[in-house]
Design a protein around this motif. Structure first.
Motif, PDB file in Angstrom:
ATOM      1  N   PRO A  86       0.778  -1.682  -0.056  1.00 10.27           N
ATOM      2  CA  PRO A  86       0.303   0.508  -0.186  1.00 10.27           C
ATOM      3  C   PRO A  86       0.317   0.903  -0.180  1.00 10.27           C
ATOM      4  O   PRO A  86       1.865   1.475   0.752  1.00 10.27           O
ATOM      5  N   VAL A  87       0.183   2.116  -0.971  1.00  9.02           N
ATOM      6  CA  VAL A  87       0.910   3.111  -1.296  1.00  9.02           C
ATOM      7  C   VAL A  87       0.224   4.720  -1.052  1.00  9.02           C
ATOM      8  O   VAL A  87      -0.486   3.766  -1.877  1.00  9.02           O
ATOM      9  N   ARG A  88       0.660   5.655  -1.023  1.00  9.77           N
ATOM     10  CA  ARG A  88      -0.927   6.852  -1.238  1.00  9.77           C
ATOM     11  C   ARG A  88       0.189   8.248  -2.281  1.00  9.77           C
ATOM     12  O   ARG A  88       1.516   7.637  -2.495  1.00  9.77           O
ATOM     13  N   ALA A  89      -0.677   8.319  -3.116  1.00  9.61           N
ATOM     14  CA  ALA A  89      -0.667   9.219  -3.929  1.00  9.61           C
ATOM     15  C   ALA A  89      -1.276  10.144  -5.551  1.00  9.61           C
ATOM     16  O   ALA A  89      -2.381  10.297  -4.106  1.00  9.61           O
ATOM     17  N   GLU A  90      -1.075  10.823  -5.415  1.00  9.47           N
ATOM     18  CA  GLU A  90      -2.062  12.376  -5.545  1.00  9.47           C
ATOM     19  C   GLU A  90      -2.463  11.641  -7.059  1.00  9.47           C
ATOM     20  O   GLU A  90      -1.703  11.132  -8.128  1.00  9.47           O
ATOM     21  N   ALA A  91      -3.464  12.735  -7.136  1.00  6.99           N
ATOM     22  CA  ALA A  91      -4.110  12.553  -8.658  1.00  6.99           C
ATOM     23  C   ALA A  91      -3.876  13.765  -9.637  1.00  6.99           C
ATOM     24  O   ALA A  91      -4.201  14.870  -8.909  1.00  6.99           O
TER      25      ALA A  91
END
Length: 424
Positions: A86-91
């Motif tokens: 799992p990672v977090r990302a910007e759109a």
């Protein structure tokens, strides 16, 4: 006179008894063949179920990396596997979903810095438990597969797709939370998450609609630090193979302990009934073999007693005792061979119906594979194979030999005068 020729003349002279003996052998061989066909069909269905259903093993350990997960996945018992990164990302170029309720004071900015998209790197989307058990479904396109390892592709939730008018084949851009790397993602599938949005405020990355699945390497590119695997799911063929996987995982991960959970419910539900049918078929073969030998032995014994005068005349004419026993063996064997052919014909006509009735429609349970829509396993195929017919022929001839030789041993102790005297 040759005892083989004499056996043929005896069968022709006793047509009613020959027909009755043939009917008994047909029933016997048909039941034997049915047992062998069920055994082979159950074995094939069990092997198919082990490949498609199998046993799910979940491994969790602090510090588990994609490389270690791959090493465990290369172990011999593993059919399929998938780690979760799992990672977090910007759109970039599309708008993530937001909660209907405004964010509390001071919470929104911090969440935006971490990235509103919850991106999960996987190797095989169909291995994730919500997808494999059908609670989460791919509604369009396909899931992530091992062949996507070197591609930048994504599977997105249908609410995010609907909100941005996206479909399979479109391209979206995601950027790492620190803003250093940006990846163009081609949408290959859209899935439906059954979870509903929380009634109150929730940060964007906790909304089910902002979930994306990408290959593991793509998730590593979007991450801001070393890739960490929260858990890895492995599929093995049986609970016994799960024990082998535990030993391999212990050897690869070393000390420190790890969480190793085995979920074999689907295996028990679909494979154990098939194994019971196979065991029942094997029991049928043994019971029929013993019962057939006993019944035919009694029939031959009665025939020998009725034909004592005939035996006495032949012995007085100088016929050898072993030839008399051989005559009875040839008579029974000559009836057994056409009975095998008739049993093979009956098996080819009714075998599939019997297999469907006993093996049931256990394969009719939906099985989700590789994130694709649910598919239905084909009913077990019951085929009359030469090997099965050969086994039936061998057992039939063995029964005919035992059922004639054992009662016929009494002939060796008799003399022509006693036979003729007792038969008067």
């Amino acid at each position: 006179m040759n005892f083989v020729k004499r056996a043929g003349m005896s069968l022709g002279a006793r047509k009613p008894r020959t027909a009755a003996l043939l009917a008994i052998f047909v029933v016997l061989c048909t039941l034997l063949l049915g047992g062998f066909l069920l055994q082979s069909a159950a074995a094939r269905q069990e092997a198919d179920a082990q490949r498609t259903v199998g046993v799910d093993v979940t491994v969790r350990k602090k510090g588990l990396t994609p490389a270690l997960a791959d090493r465990i996945g290369a172990a011999d018992p593993v059919h399929r596997y998938s780690p979760e990164v799992p990672v977090r990302a910007e759109a970039r170029g599309f708008t993530p979903l937001v909660a209907d309720v405004p964010a509390p004071e001071g919470d929104g900015a911090g969440q935006r810095e971490q990235g509103p998209l919850a991106v999960t790197g996987v190797r095989d989307l169909g291995m994730l438990l919500p997808f494999s058990y059908g609670s989460t479904k791919t509604t369009e396109g396909r899931g992530i597969t091992p062949e996507d390892a070197g591609r930048n592709v994504a599977v997105i939730e249908q609410r995010l797709a609907a909100g941005n008018h996206l479909g399979v084949g479109d391209t979206v851009h995601a950027r790492s939370a620190d803003g250093r790397r940006e990846v163009a993602l081609k949408i290959v599938g859209i899935f439906q998450d059954p979870r509903r949005d929380q009634p109150g405020w929730a940060p964007p990355h906790e909304l089910p609609g902002n979930t994306l699945y990408v290959p593991v390497r793509t998730a590593q590119t979007l991450g801001t630090g070393p890739a960490k695997v929260t858990e890895a799911v492995y599929k093995v063929g049986s609970p016994d193979r799960a024990g082998q996987l535990h030993a391999a995982a212990e050897r690869i991960l070393g000390g420190g302990g790890f969480d190793f959970r085995v979920n074999d419910k689907a295996y028990r539900d679909q494979v154990r009934p098939v194994q019971r049918v196979g065991a029942f078929a094997g029991l049928i073969v043994w019971v029929i073999t013993l019962a057939g030998a006993l019944v035919l032995g009694l029939i031959v014994t009665l025939q020998i007693r009725e034909r004592r005068a005939e035996l006495g005349v032949l012995l007085s004419l100088g016929e050898k005792k072993w030839k008399l026993i051989g005559q009875h063996a040839v008579e029974v064997a000559a009836v057994a061979l056409p009975a095998v052919a008739l049993a093979a014909l009956a098996g080819s006509l009714a075998g599939q119906h019997a297999g469907d009735a006993l093996l049931g429609r256990q394969g009719d349970e939906p099985v989700t594979a590789a994130g694709a829509p649910d598919t239905v396993t084909a009913p077990p195929a019951v085929r009359v194979e030469p090997a099965a017919v050969g086994k039936v022929a061998g057992i039939g001839l063995g029964i005919s030999l035992v059922s004639t030789v054992v009662p016929g041993l009494g002939i060796l102790r008799l003399h022509p005068r006693s036979l003729l005297t007792d038969s008067e």
